[in-house]
Write a protein that holds these residues in place. Structure first.
Motif, PDB file in Angstrom:
ATOM      1  N   TYR A  74      -3.866  -5.130 -10.713  1.00  0.00           N
ATOM      2  CA  TYR A  74      -4.113  -5.132  -9.262  1.00  0.00           C
ATOM      3  C   TYR A  74      -4.084  -3.701  -8.708  1.00  0.00           C
ATOM      4  O   TYR A  74      -4.901  -3.337  -7.840  1.00  0.00           O
ATOM      5  CB  TYR A  74      -3.077  -5.992  -8.544  1.00  0.00           C
ATOM      6  N   GLY A  75      -3.137  -2.908  -9.190  1.00  0.00           N
ATOM      7  CA  GLY A  75      -3.036  -1.521  -8.728  1.00  0.00           C
ATOM      8  C   GLY A  75      -4.265  -0.718  -9.111  1.00  0.00           C
ATOM      9  O   GLY A  75      -4.758   0.102  -8.322  1.00  0.00           O
ATOM     10  N   VAL A 105      -7.445  -1.841  -9.741  1.00  0.00           N
ATOM     11  CA  VAL A 105      -8.628  -2.252  -8.969  1.00  0.00           C
ATOM     12  C   VAL A 105      -8.537  -1.719  -7.532  1.00  0.00           C
ATOM     13  O   VAL A 105      -9.491  -1.132  -7.006  1.00  0.00           O
ATOM     14  CB  VAL A 105      -8.762  -3.791  -8.969  1.00  0.00           C
ATOM     15  N   GLY A 106      -7.383  -1.923  -6.903  1.00  0.00           N
ATOM     16  CA  GLY A 106      -7.211  -1.460  -5.524  1.00  0.00           C
ATOM     17  C   GLY A 106      -7.335   0.044  -5.402  1.00  0.00           C
ATOM     18  O   GLY A 106      -7.979   0.547  -4.465  1.00  0.00           O
ATOM     19  N   SER A 107      -6.758   0.785  -6.344  1.00  0.00           N
ATOM     20  CA  SER A 107      -6.798   2.249  -6.282  1.00  0.00           C
ATOM     21  C   SER A 107      -8.204   2.785  -6.489  1.00  0.00           C
ATOM     22  O   SER A 107      -8.631   3.729  -5.812  1.00  0.00           O
ATOM     23  CB  SER A 107      -5.865   2.849  -7.339  1.00  0.00           C
ATOM     24  N   VAL A 155     -11.083   1.205  -5.901  1.00  0.00           N
ATOM     25  CA  VAL A 155     -11.942   0.878  -4.755  1.00  0.00           C
ATOM     26  C   VAL A 155     -11.599   1.779  -3.566  1.00  0.00           C
ATOM     27  O   VAL A 155     -12.477   2.443  -2.979  1.00  0.00           O
ATOM     28  CB  VAL A 155     -11.779  -0.608  -4.364  1.00  0.00           C
ATOM     29  N   LEU A 156     -10.316   1.820  -3.207  1.00  0.00           N
ATOM     30  CA  LEU A 156      -9.902   2.613  -2.047  1.00  0.00           C
ATOM     31  C   LEU A 156     -10.112   4.110  -2.279  1.00  0.00           C
ATOM     32  O   LEU A 156     -10.580   4.835  -1.390  1.00  0.00           O
ATOM     33  CB  LEU A 156      -8.436   2.317  -1.722  1.00  0.00           C
ATOM     34  N   TRP A 215       3.602  -8.120  -3.900  1.00  0.00           N
ATOM     35  CA  TRP A 215       2.450  -7.560  -3.207  1.00  0.00           C
ATOM     36  C   TRP A 215       2.807  -6.297  -2.428  1.00  0.00           C
ATOM     37  O   TRP A 215       1.966  -5.405  -2.269  1.00  0.00           O
ATOM     38  CB  TRP A 215       1.832  -8.609  -2.282  1.00  0.00           C
ATOM     39  N   THR A 239       0.884  -2.888  -3.100  1.00  0.00           N
ATOM     40  CA  THR A 239       0.329  -2.137  -1.962  1.00  0.00           C
ATOM     41  C   THR A 239       0.780  -0.678  -1.997  1.00  0.00           C
ATOM     42  O   THR A 239      -0.029   0.240  -1.819  1.00  0.00           O
ATOM     43  CB  THR A 239       0.767  -2.788  -0.637  1.00  0.00           C
ATOM     44  N   VAL A 292      -1.017   1.160  -4.745  1.00  0.00           N
ATOM     45  CA  VAL A 292      -2.425   1.423  -4.407  1.00  0.00           C
ATOM     46  C   VAL A 292      -2.531   2.578  -3.402  1.00  0.00           C
ATOM     47  O   VAL A 292      -3.356   3.483  -3.563  1.00  0.00           O
ATOM     48  CB  VAL A 292      -3.078   0.150  -3.830  1.00  0.00           C
ATOM     49  N   SER A 326      -4.329   5.887  -4.844  1.00  0.00           N
ATOM     50  CA  SER A 326      -5.676   6.102  -4.308  1.00  0.00           C
ATOM     51  C   SER A 326      -5.886   7.555  -3.867  1.00  0.00           C
ATOM     52  O   SER A 326      -7.012   8.058  -3.904  1.00  0.00           O
ATOM     53  CB  SER A 326      -5.936   5.153  -3.136  1.00  0.00           C
TER      54      SER A 326
END
Length: 216
Positions: A24-25, A27-29, A31-32, A85, A89, A92, A96
């Motif tokens: 999750y970290g 993918v989020g990192s 993208v952001l 979560w 968060t 990320v 990012s």
């Protein structure tokens, strides 16, 4: 070694939860961080300000502080949820900023003439970035991005310290504190779990780097 062998199912559960945090970290990192990287080179001044401010704040703030605000600050403003979560968060937000700088350096490695040629054929900034600049910047982005990803995986241990139960860090705490097992073999098992993640990840990123270099 007996501690590790006797508690292999527990270590396996911790490894799975850590993999979830990292996935999750990651993918989020990505993208952001990619969006923020575009902001950093945007011709629109407010977007550049957002990207620069983000990098300045999160790259220079310790991860523990970011996680602290996510775990204890977000509930204070009415944002409630599982600590899992909140931890993801924080990871990320922090990672990012480094992904953004890797993307920006890759974009800057592309000749300015490429952007000028894209504008000459009528492409706007977003189209030039997506269709012309980023495809060429990827080969320069992959090496620093690999280091960022490996660092993020290791930082997931700090996420576990903020109440994310069941990950490798929590397994180490449970065995050494709650069950009174010897700390050194317990930590050796935790370190082995992270090596199971980071070594294949490093090999995969090395292969990807060579693959991109061949494509060049």
């Amino acid at each position: 070694m007996d501690v590790i062998i006797d508690n292999l199912p527990l270590y396996a559960e911790g490894l799975l939860k850590t993999l979830q945090i990292c996935a999750y970290g990651l993918v989020g990192s990505l993208v952001l961080g990619t969006i923020l990287g575009g902001f950093r080179v945007s011709p629109v001044a407010p977007l550049r300000w957002v990207g620069t401010s983000w990098v300045t704040v999160f790259r220079n703030t310790p991860l523990t502080i970011v996680l602290f605000f996510c775990a204890f600050g977000l509930p204070e403003v009415g944002i409630n949820g599982a600590y899992f979560w909140f931890g993801v968060t924080g990871l990320v937000l922090y990672t990012s900023a480094f992904v953004c700088e890797a993307v920006r350096s890759g974009i800057n490695s592309v000749s300015p003439g490429q952007a000028e040629a894209a504008r000459a054929v009528g492409l706007n900034f977003g189209q030039s970035l997506s269709y012309v600049i980023m495809p060429q910047a990827v080969r320069s982005v992959v090496p620093p991005l690999g280091s960022v990803i490996i660092a993020m995986i290791k930082n997931s241990a700090i996420v576990g310290a903020f109440g994310v139960g069941g990950d490798l860090f929590a397994v180490g705490q449970q065995l050494s504190s709650a069950q009174g097992k010897a700390a050194l073999p317990v930590l050796a098992g935790v370190a082995l779990g992270y090596l199971v993640i980071t070594i294949p990840g490093g090999l995969l990123l090395g292969w990807l780097e060579r693959k991109v270099a061949i494509a060049r």
